[in-house]
Design an enzyme around this catalytic site. Sequence first.
Site, PDB file in Angstrom:
ATOM      1  N   GLN A 158     -15.383 -25.611  15.538  1.00 30.79           N
ATOM      2  CA  GLN A 158     -16.187 -24.436  15.882  1.00 30.79           C
ATOM      3  C   GLN A 158     -15.472 -23.137  15.435  1.00 30.79           C
ATOM      4  OE1 GLN A 158     -15.738 -26.844  18.777  1.00 30.79           O
ATOM      5  NE2 GLN A 158     -17.372 -27.869  17.720  1.00 30.79           N
TER       6      GLN A 158
ATOM      7  N   PRO B 172     -31.436 -24.450  10.390  1.00 27.50           N
ATOM      8  CA  PRO B 172     -31.065 -23.347   9.502  1.00 27.50           C
ATOM      9  C   PRO B 172     -30.102 -22.421  10.238  1.00 27.50           C
ATOM     10  CG  PRO B 172     -33.418 -23.264  10.057  1.00 27.50           C
ATOM     11  CD  PRO B 172     -32.854 -24.471  10.734  1.00 27.50           C
ATOM     12  N   ARG B 173     -29.008 -22.045   9.581  1.00 28.68           N
ATOM     13  CA  ARG B 173     -28.071 -21.121  10.230  1.00 28.68           C
ATOM     14  C   ARG B 173     -28.563 -19.697  10.062  1.00 28.68           C
ATOM     15  NH1 ARG B 173     -23.254 -24.227   7.250  1.00 28.68           N
ATOM     16  NH2 ARG B 173     -23.106 -26.000   8.658  1.00 28.68           N
TER      17      ARG B 173
ATOM     18  N   GLY C 287     -18.020 -20.526  13.642  1.00 31.09           N
ATOM     19  CA  GLY C 287     -18.016 -21.903  13.149  1.00 31.09           C
ATOM     20  C   GLY C 287     -18.585 -22.000  11.742  1.00 31.09           C
ATOM     21  N   ASP C 288     -18.400 -23.178  11.140  1.00 32.25           N
ATOM     22  CA  ASP C 288     -18.929 -23.458   9.802  1.00 32.25           C
ATOM     23  C   ASP C 288     -18.342 -22.547   8.734  1.00 32.25           C
ATOM     24  OD1 ASP C 288     -20.751 -25.280  11.107  1.00 32.25           O
ATOM     25  OD2 ASP C 288     -21.909 -23.519  11.671  1.00 32.25           O
TER      26      ASP C 288
ATOM     27  N   GLY D 106     -18.916 -30.750  12.502  1.00 35.19           N
ATOM     28  CA  GLY D 106     -19.301 -31.623  11.398  1.00 35.19           C
ATOM     29  C   GLY D 106     -18.808 -31.087  10.076  1.00 35.19           C
ATOM     30  N   HIS D 107     -18.101 -31.929   9.342  1.00 36.80           N
ATOM     31  CA  HIS D 107     -17.688 -31.550   7.992  1.00 36.80           C
ATOM     32  C   HIS D 107     -18.387 -32.491   7.030  1.00 36.80           C
ATOM     33  CE1 HIS D 107     -14.468 -29.235   9.598  1.00 36.80           C
ATOM     34  NE2 HIS D 107     -13.801 -30.269  10.049  1.00 36.80           N
TER      35      HIS D 107
ATOM     36  N   LYS E 249     -13.742 -24.799   7.139  1.00 40.20           N
ATOM     37  CA  LYS E 249     -12.393 -25.236   7.519  1.00 40.20           C
ATOM     38  C   LYS E 249     -12.019 -26.556   6.848  1.00 40.20           C
ATOM     39  CE  LYS E 249     -13.546 -25.025  11.947  1.00 40.20           C
ATOM     40  NZ  LYS E 249     -14.780 -24.233  11.944  1.00 40.20           N
ATOM     41  N   GLY E 250     -13.023 -27.432   6.660  1.00 40.02           N
ATOM     42  CA  GLY E 250     -12.755 -28.762   6.110  1.00 40.02           C
ATOM     43  C   GLY E 250     -12.042 -28.686   4.771  1.00 40.02           C
TER      44      GLY E 250
ATOM     45  N   THR F 118     -26.970 -30.867  13.026  1.00 40.82           N
ATOM     46  CA  THR F 118     -28.352 -30.815  13.509  1.00 40.82           C
ATOM     47  C   THR F 118     -29.358 -30.495  12.402  1.00 40.82           C
ATOM     48  OG1 THR F 118     -28.068 -28.472  13.987  1.00 40.82           O
ATOM     49  CG2 THR F 118     -27.616 -30.001  15.785  1.00 40.82           C
TER      50      THR F 118
HETATM   51  P1  IMP Z   1     -22.374 -27.165  22.113  1.00 40.45           P
HETATM   52  O1  IMP Z   1     -20.970 -27.051  21.618  1.00 40.45           O
HETATM   53  O2  IMP Z   1     -23.146 -28.283  21.478  1.00 40.45           O
HETATM   54  O3  IMP Z   1     -22.470 -27.163  23.601  1.00 40.45           O
HETATM   55  O4  IMP Z   1     -23.145 -25.831  21.626  1.00 40.45           O
HETATM   56  C1  IMP Z   1     -22.819 -24.551  22.118  1.00 40.45           C
HETATM   57  C2  IMP Z   1     -22.936 -23.514  21.018  1.00 40.45           C
HETATM   58  O5  IMP Z   1     -21.915 -23.739  20.037  1.00 40.45           O
HETATM   59  C3  IMP Z   1     -24.255 -23.547  20.246  1.00 40.45           C
HETATM   60  O6  IMP Z   1     -24.584 -22.234  19.835  1.00 40.45           O
HETATM   61  C4  IMP Z   1     -23.919 -24.385  19.017  1.00 40.45           C
HETATM   62  O7  IMP Z   1     -24.770 -24.105  17.933  1.00 40.45           O
HETATM   63  C5  IMP Z   1     -22.514 -23.913  18.752  1.00 40.45           C
HETATM   64  N1  IMP Z   1     -21.696 -24.889  18.022  1.00 40.45           N
HETATM   65  C6  IMP Z   1     -21.096 -25.992  18.510  1.00 40.45           C
HETATM   66  N2  IMP Z   1     -20.420 -26.633  17.547  1.00 40.45           N
HETATM   67  C7  IMP Z   1     -20.570 -25.909  16.420  1.00 40.45           C
HETATM   68  C8  IMP Z   1     -20.060 -26.039  15.087  1.00 40.45           C
HETATM   69  O8  IMP Z   1     -19.305 -26.955  14.732  1.00 40.45           O
HETATM   70  N3  IMP Z   1     -20.446 -25.063  14.206  1.00 40.45           N
HETATM   71  C9  IMP Z   1     -21.226 -24.032  14.568  1.00 40.45           C
HETATM   72  N4  IMP Z   1     -21.721 -23.869  15.800  1.00 40.45           N
HETATM   73  C10 IMP Z   1     -21.390 -24.791  16.722  1.00 40.45           C
END
Ligand code: IMP
Length: 420
Positions: free
Chosen positions: A222, A302-303, A12-13, A40-41, A16-17, A299
């Site tokens: 994601q 920090p990634r 994820g991240d 989130g974008h 893509k946006g 959220t």
């Molecule tokens: P959930 O989708 O909120 O249930 O989270 C499950 C896992 O997916 C966690 O590790 C989140 O940090 C990750 N996750 C969910 N959505 C995103 C995203 O848009 N970007 C990156 N990680 C994500």
Amino acid sequence: MTVNVVVGAQWGDEGKGKVVDMLTEHADVVARYGGGANAGHTLVVNGRKTVIRLVPSGILQDKPLCVLGSGMVIDPAVLRTELETLASYGVDTSAKRVLVSEHAHVVLPYHVLIDQLREAGANAIGTTKRGIGPAYEDKVGRRGVRMIDLLDGARLRARVQHAVEAWAPTILNLGGEVPAIEPILEAYSAHGQALRPLIGDATERLHQAVERGESVVAEGAQGSLLDIDHGTYPYVTSSTVLASGAASGLGIGPTAISKVIGITKAYATRVGSGPFPTELHDALGERIRQRGGEFGSVTGRPRRCGWIDLVALRHATRLNGMTELVMTKADVLEGLETIRVCVAYEAGGQRVQRLPAALDGLSAVYEDLPGFSGNLSGCRGLADLPEGLRRLVALTEAATGVPITWLSVGPEREQSIRLR
Ligand code: IMP
């Protein structure tokens, strides 16, 4: 065949946006096929920054219809706030531009509560706490609430009652308080009335788009390694992230899909817990985090940052049937002495070239490439790139077997280099 799928190739991240934004200039329809407000974008609208979580990023173009597809789980409160913000910025958010599938499932307050209570306990996996997992559990458990149910008071009451009764022991076990049903019914009926003009038969509209040969971009959320079936389970999200999810999540046949465009960063990041073989725990990881602005857009967390992992990327390419890759954020590597690329894993003295179901105990095997300095904005093609990046592109293409068509070297649209 007219449907192009954009899918995250890592965790994820991947940016893509920006790619969806580039691809949707001439699109008729942009459709999200899974996930919810966990995505989130960050978008810049008329000079103002906003984070959108549910509406496809194509909303910033003038033309395409933006579909929130059947495979999504939608928090109507978040959606309404998002639409109001976009409208206040001068974006048309009427039914001409936004269509919410009546089949999509609804994220309710008890889903968010359960997600939060679980994340406070010993089995936390680092979710976004947006209620995504519990909402998909209700969908699979056949006690979910769909968008269309928000428009029918008696139906909504029956569905919510059923779900709250089913969840009550879990909520109590987790130390929570079982929510009262009446305030939920009141608030969610109101959400339904407010969203009524936008809720409709998205599947039919997508069928028409495919039959008429319209240009459709299916926007993934994601990343592939968070996919419920093929990701690093249990540290995954609860939906089908892969390109195959575009078919099931939008209700179109896989034969309608013509291109699958995978997005990868020139390095790797992950939010939440779970294996990450190329993670950097040192100052270099921190440097990438700061330079790349690697903090969650939903959220603020920090990634975790590390080097690009070609074993995982090859796996993602095959899982998605990718036809091309776009590599983003190459500029973030500027100034590093060495760029490392994971080309294999090692476990118990053995070289491993595939992604096993359990990644514990693996260490990454790297190939080192020379770093580069200076601005990349002047580069017009592959030949202009510094040696380290040219070799990174070549190694990635060789490992995955697909071409990298674009290299993104900054957040602006113009900061994209066409490679193929
Ligand atoms: P959930 O989708 O909120 O249930 O989270 C499950 C896992 O997916 C966690 O590790 C989140 O940090 C990750 N996750 C969910 N959505 C995103 C995203 O848009 N970007 C990156 N990680 C994500």
